[in-house]
Design a protein around this motif. Sequence first.
Motif, PDB file in Angstrom:
ATOM      1  N   ALA A 141       0.846   4.199  -2.650  1.00  0.00           N
ATOM      2  CA  ALA A 141       0.751   5.968  -2.086  1.00  0.00           C
ATOM      3  C   ALA A 141       1.876   6.888  -3.042  1.00  0.00           C
ATOM      4  O   ALA A 141       1.189   7.526  -3.463  1.00  0.00           O
ATOM      5  CB  ALA A 141       0.455   5.918  -0.656  1.00  0.00           C
TER       6      ALA A 141
ATOM      7  N   SER B 220      -8.375  -4.399  -2.259  1.00  0.00           N
ATOM      8  CA  SER B 220      -6.352  -5.615  -2.795  1.00  0.00           C
ATOM      9  C   SER B 220      -6.689  -6.429  -2.701  1.00  0.00           C
ATOM     10  O   SER B 220      -7.625  -7.188  -2.590  1.00  0.00           O
ATOM     11  CB  SER B 220      -6.107  -5.020  -1.056  1.00  0.00           C
ATOM     12  OG  SER B 220      -6.649  -5.605  -0.409  1.00  0.00           O
TER      13      SER B 220
ATOM     14  N   SER C 116      -3.369   9.440   0.361  1.00  0.00           N
ATOM     15  CA  SER C 116      -2.932   8.800   1.404  1.00  0.00           C
ATOM     16  C   SER C 116      -3.004   7.382   1.444  1.00  0.00           C
ATOM     17  O   SER C 116      -3.777   6.512   0.794  1.00  0.00           O
ATOM     18  CB  SER C 116      -2.724   9.576   2.722  1.00  0.00           C
ATOM     19  OG  SER C 116      -4.417   9.500   2.668  1.00  0.00           O
ATOM     20  N   ARG C 117      -2.009   6.543   2.410  1.00  0.00           N
ATOM     21  CA  ARG C 117      -2.740   5.317   2.589  1.00  0.00           C
ATOM     22  C   ARG C 117      -3.830   5.134   3.590  1.00  0.00           C
ATOM     23  O   ARG C 117      -4.293   4.433   3.063  1.00  0.00           O
ATOM     24  CB  ARG C 117      -1.544   4.651   3.991  1.00  0.00           C
ATOM     25  CG  ARG C 117      -0.591   4.766   3.331  1.00  0.00           C
ATOM     26  CD  ARG C 117       0.994   3.992   4.090  1.00  0.00           C
ATOM     27  NE  ARG C 117       2.066   3.933   3.734  1.00  0.00           N
ATOM     28  CZ  ARG C 117       3.125   3.341   4.156  1.00  0.00           C
ATOM     29  NH1 ARG C 117       2.931   2.781   5.041  1.00  0.00           N
ATOM     30  NH2 ARG C 117       4.285   3.364   4.007  1.00  0.00           N
TER      31      ARG C 117
ATOM     32  N   ARG D 231      -6.811   3.137   1.572  1.00  0.00           N
ATOM     33  CA  ARG D 231      -8.068   2.055   3.468  1.00  0.00           C
ATOM     34  C   ARG D 231      -9.249   1.960   3.168  1.00  0.00           C
ATOM     35  O   ARG D 231      -9.892   1.455   2.558  1.00  0.00           O
ATOM     36  CB  ARG D 231      -7.586   1.823   4.843  1.00  0.00           C
ATOM     37  CG  ARG D 231      -6.307   1.280   4.411  1.00  0.00           C
ATOM     38  CD  ARG D 231      -5.501   1.339   5.931  1.00  0.00           C
ATOM     39  NE  ARG D 231      -3.775   0.552   5.915  1.00  0.00           N
ATOM     40  CZ  ARG D 231      -3.561   1.609   6.127  1.00  0.00           C
ATOM     41  NH1 ARG D 231      -3.462   3.268   6.709  1.00  0.00           N
ATOM     42  NH2 ARG D 231      -2.090   1.437   6.517  1.00  0.00           N
TER      43      ARG D 231
ATOM     44  N   ILE E  26       0.854  -1.382   0.269  1.00  0.00           N
ATOM     45  CA  ILE E  26       0.139   0.065   0.134  1.00  0.00           C
ATOM     46  C   ILE E  26       0.806   1.178  -0.038  1.00  0.00           C
ATOM     47  O   ILE E  26       0.394   2.207  -0.461  1.00  0.00           O
ATOM     48  CB  ILE E  26      -0.746   0.222   1.335  1.00  0.00           C
ATOM     49  CG1 ILE E  26      -2.301   0.747   1.242  1.00  0.00           C
ATOM     50  CG2 ILE E  26      -0.464  -0.226   2.451  1.00  0.00           C
ATOM     51  CD1 ILE E  26      -3.212   1.135   1.539  1.00  0.00           C
ATOM     52  N   GLY E  27       1.605   0.646   0.399  1.00  0.00           N
ATOM     53  CA  GLY E  27       2.973   2.237   0.855  1.00  0.00           C
ATOM     54  C   GLY E  27       3.552   2.674  -1.287  1.00  0.00           C
ATOM     55  O   GLY E  27       3.322   4.074  -0.865  1.00  0.00           O
TER      56      GLY E  27
END
Length: 66
Positions: free
Chosen positions: A11, A32, A17-18, A22, A7-8
């Motif tokens: 991003a 995901s 942003s994470r 989410r 996820i990073g």
Amino acid sequence: MDELIPIGELATRTRLSRKVLRLYGDRGLLASASIEGAGEVRRYGTDQIRRARLIGDHPHPPGPAP
């Protein structure tokens, strides 16, 4: 499915942003590709980068209320 990225990295590539990524996942907009381990590391396919950008570029993207 393309390569899976955490996820990073998603991003960074999307400039979202994470937290927002989410939120999109929780709302069913960007699922995901896999969730791994006890820490629930979310991984996404590189083919999902474009979709995440499209959602983020929407004039009224779903997000926290102001």
